[in-house]
Structures are given as structure tokens and as C-alpha cells.
Design an enzyme around this catalytic site. Structure first.
Site, PDB file in Angstrom:
ATOM      1  N   ASP A  70      -1.510  16.113  -2.812  1.00 56.90           N
ATOM      2  CA  ASP A  70      -1.766  15.131  -3.858  1.00 56.90           C
ATOM      3  C   ASP A  70      -0.721  15.304  -4.961  1.00 56.90           C
ATOM      4  OD1 ASP A  70      -4.539  13.408  -4.828  1.00 56.90           O
ATOM      5  OD2 ASP A  70      -3.044  13.905  -6.351  1.00 56.90           O
ATOM      6  N   ASN A  90     -13.669   9.057  -2.430  1.00 51.09           N
ATOM      7  CA  ASN A  90     -14.057   8.027  -3.385  1.00 51.09           C
ATOM      8  C   ASN A  90     -14.043   6.678  -2.668  1.00 51.09           C
ATOM      9  OD1 ASN A  90     -14.233   9.821  -5.589  1.00 51.09           O
ATOM     10  ND2 ASN A  90     -12.019   9.745  -5.877  1.00 51.09           N
ATOM     11  N   CYS A 110       0.846  -1.199   0.000  1.00 50.59           N
ATOM     12  CA  CYS A 110       0.000   0.000   0.000  1.00 50.59           C
ATOM     13  C   CYS A 110       0.884   1.253   0.000  1.00 50.59           C
ATOM     14  CB  CYS A 110      -0.914  -0.029   1.225  1.00 50.59           C
ATOM     15  SG  CYS A 110      -1.861   1.486   1.394  1.00 50.59           S
ATOM     16  N   CYS A 133       0.344   3.491   3.070  1.00 53.86           N
ATOM     17  CA  CYS A 133       1.000   2.948   4.276  1.00 53.86           C
ATOM     18  C   CYS A 133       2.490   3.272   4.242  1.00 53.86           C
ATOM     19  CB  CYS A 133       0.797   1.437   4.371  1.00 53.86           C
ATOM     20  SG  CYS A 133      -0.792   0.950   5.071  1.00 53.86           S
ATOM     21  N   HIS A 166      -6.459   2.859   0.263  1.00 54.48           N
ATOM     22  CA  HIS A 166      -6.167   3.245   1.648  1.00 54.48           C
ATOM     23  C   HIS A 166      -6.991   4.509   1.842  1.00 54.48           C
ATOM     24  CE1 HIS A 166      -3.085   3.823   5.100  1.00 54.48           C
ATOM     25  NE2 HIS A 166      -3.930   4.851   5.178  1.00 54.48           N
ATOM     26  N   HIS A 168      -9.961  13.784   0.097  1.00 55.46           N
ATOM     27  CA  HIS A 168      -9.408  14.854  -0.729  1.00 55.46           C
ATOM     28  C   HIS A 168      -9.943  16.182  -0.190  1.00 55.46           C
ATOM     29  CE1 HIS A 168      -8.336  12.290  -4.355  1.00 55.46           C
ATOM     30  NE2 HIS A 168      -9.229  11.496  -3.788  1.00 55.46           N
ATOM     31  N   HIS A 199      -3.922   1.218   8.263  1.00 54.52           N
ATOM     32  CA  HIS A 199      -4.488   0.847   6.970  1.00 54.52           C
ATOM     33  C   HIS A 199      -5.967   0.508   7.114  1.00 54.52           C
ATOM     34  CE1 HIS A 199      -4.580  -0.496   2.822  1.00 54.52           C
ATOM     35  NE2 HIS A 199      -5.390  -1.459   3.255  1.00 54.52           N
ATOM     36  N   HIS A 225      -8.792   7.853   2.191  1.00 64.20           N
ATOM     37  CA  HIS A 225      -8.263   9.223   2.150  1.00 64.20           C
ATOM     38  C   HIS A 225      -9.376  10.198   1.837  1.00 64.20           C
ATOM     39  CE1 HIS A 225      -7.759   7.328  -1.807  1.00 64.20           C
ATOM     40  NE2 HIS A 225      -8.019   8.515  -2.338  1.00 64.20           N
ATOM     41  N   GLY A 242     -14.830   5.282  -7.986  1.00 62.75           N
ATOM     42  CA  GLY A 242     -13.662   5.937  -8.563  1.00 62.75           C
ATOM     43  C   GLY A 242     -12.417   5.882  -7.697  1.00 62.75           C
TER      44      GLY A 242
HETATM   45  P1  AMP Z   1      -8.664   8.176  -5.398  1.00 56.79           P
HETATM   46  O1  AMP Z   1      -9.124   8.123  -6.816  1.00 56.79           O
HETATM   47  O2  AMP Z   1      -9.658   8.842  -4.487  1.00 56.79           O
HETATM   48  O3  AMP Z   1      -8.210   6.826  -4.892  1.00 56.79           O
HETATM   49  O4  AMP Z   1      -7.433   9.154  -5.418  1.00 56.79           O
HETATM   50  C1  AMP Z   1      -6.114   8.766  -5.210  1.00 56.79           C
HETATM   51  C2  AMP Z   1      -5.298  10.022  -5.232  1.00 56.79           C
HETATM   52  O5  AMP Z   1      -4.000   9.714  -4.756  1.00 56.79           O
HETATM   53  C3  AMP Z   1      -5.124  10.624  -6.649  1.00 56.79           C
HETATM   54  O6  AMP Z   1      -5.615  11.963  -6.644  1.00 56.79           O
HETATM   55  C4  AMP Z   1      -3.607  10.567  -6.864  1.00 56.79           C
HETATM   56  O7  AMP Z   1      -3.120  11.681  -7.565  1.00 56.79           O
HETATM   57  C5  AMP Z   1      -3.072  10.497  -5.450  1.00 56.79           C
HETATM   58  N1  AMP Z   1      -1.778   9.855  -5.295  1.00 56.79           N
HETATM   59  C6  AMP Z   1      -1.404   8.657  -5.775  1.00 56.79           C
HETATM   60  N2  AMP Z   1      -0.134   8.385  -5.411  1.00 56.79           N
HETATM   61  C7  AMP Z   1       0.287   9.433  -4.661  1.00 56.79           C
HETATM   62  C8  AMP Z   1       1.500   9.744  -4.003  1.00 56.79           C
HETATM   63  N3  AMP Z   1       2.547   8.917  -4.011  1.00 56.79           N
HETATM   64  N4  AMP Z   1       1.583  10.916  -3.332  1.00 56.79           N
HETATM   65  C9  AMP Z   1       0.543  11.765  -3.319  1.00 56.79           C
HETATM   66  N5  AMP Z   1      -0.643  11.528  -3.913  1.00 56.79           N
HETATM   67  C10 AMP Z   1      -0.761  10.377  -4.593  1.00 56.79           C
HETATM   68 ZN    ZN Z   2      -2.464   1.355   3.541  1.00 57.58          ZN
END
Ligand code: AMP
Ligand code: ZN
Length: 112
Positions: free
Chosen positions: A30, A86, A4, A7, A97, A101, A46, A99, A92
Site C-alpha cells: 500500500d 472496505n 482504474c 487495473c 477495484h 488489505h 476488474h 482489494h 470507506g
Molecule cells: P480503500 O479505502 O479500501 O479503497 O483503500 C484504498 C487503498 O489503496 C488505500 O490504503 C491507499 O493508500 C491505497 N492506494 C491508492 N493508490 C495506490 C497506489 N497507486 N499504490 C498502492 N496503494 C495505493
Molecule cells: Zn480495475
């Protein structure tokens, strides 16, 4: 959860643009922002999706949401901001993990 990426970020094994950290929660920029300000708030533990949250996660969820307006304000989003969670492939979600936004600023953004 060895594979992950969030993580790994929480454990300091991958770099991130960290903007906030406490014992339970981390927030960072992001990597592909869709607004001038776009940060992600994650639990350090996690939890794959919002649907996987258990009753004992209620305080953690509250902490994450409580943090959102504070981070938004710190990043100059005085006029307001958007939050987005999401959940699942149909929702989407790409990183499994949990999160939140938090984004806004610049041109008006629409993402649902
Ligand atoms: P989601 O579609 O809600 O799962 O969004 C995942 C978000 O994680 C996307 O906006 C990606 O740009 C962001 N993301 C993926 N990898 C990283 C990373 N290493 N550091 C920061 N953001 C990330
Ligand atoms: Zn995780």
C-alpha cells in the site's frame, strides 16, 4: 476500465511494490501504509467491489484470502495480522477495484 488505477497496476502501466503475482491475482505494498507491513491483494480482472462478485468469482475470492496469511508470514507477521475489505462509499472504499488489505506489525493498529 481505463481509469482504474489498480487495473493499470495489474497491467504494468503504473509502478507498484509488487510482492506476489500469479495468473489471477496481484499483491503489492500500500502506498500509504497504516502499519509496518501493509499489502493489498487484488484480482487482475476488474471487479469494483465485494458486492459486485458473482458466483463464478468464489474461487478467486478464496485464492485472495488463502494468500493473506502466506504474505503476512513472508513479511514477518508471525504473531498475526489484520485483513480488511472496505466495500462501497459507506464502507470507506476509495479505490473501486476490489482489494483485501493485509496489515500488521509495529504499534498496534486499529482501523475498522
Ligand atoms: P480503500 O479505502 O479500501 O479503497 O483503500 C484504498 C487503498 O489503496 C488505500 O490504503 C491507499 O493508500 C491505497 N492506494 C491508492 N493508490 C495506490 C497506489 N497507486 N499504490 C498502492 N496503494 C495505493
Ligand atoms: Zn480495475
Amino acid at each position: 476500465m481505463n481509469d482504474c488505477i489498480f487495473c493499470k497496476i495489474a497491467a504494468g502501466q503504473l509502478p507498484s511494490g509488487k510482492v506476489y503475482e500469479d495468473d489471477e491475482v496481484l499483491a503489492f505494498h500500500d502506498i500509504h501504509p497504516f502499519a509496518r507491513v501493509h499489502v493489498l491483494i487484488i484480482p487482475k480482472m476488474h471487479i469494483a467491489t465485494l458486492s459486485d462478485c458473482l458466483p463464478e468469482h468464489q474461487a478467486l475470492l478464496g485464492r485472495m484470502l488463502w494468500l493473506a496469511p502466506r504474505l503476512a508470514r513472508e513479511h514477518g507477521l508471525d504473531a498475526g495480522f489484520k485483513t480488511l475489505i472496505n466495500t462501497g462509499r459507506g464502507g470507506g472504499q476509495e479505490v473501486f477495484h476490489l482489494h483485501v488489505h493485509v496489515f500488521g506489525g509495529g504499534d498496534p493498529v486499529r482501523k475498522s
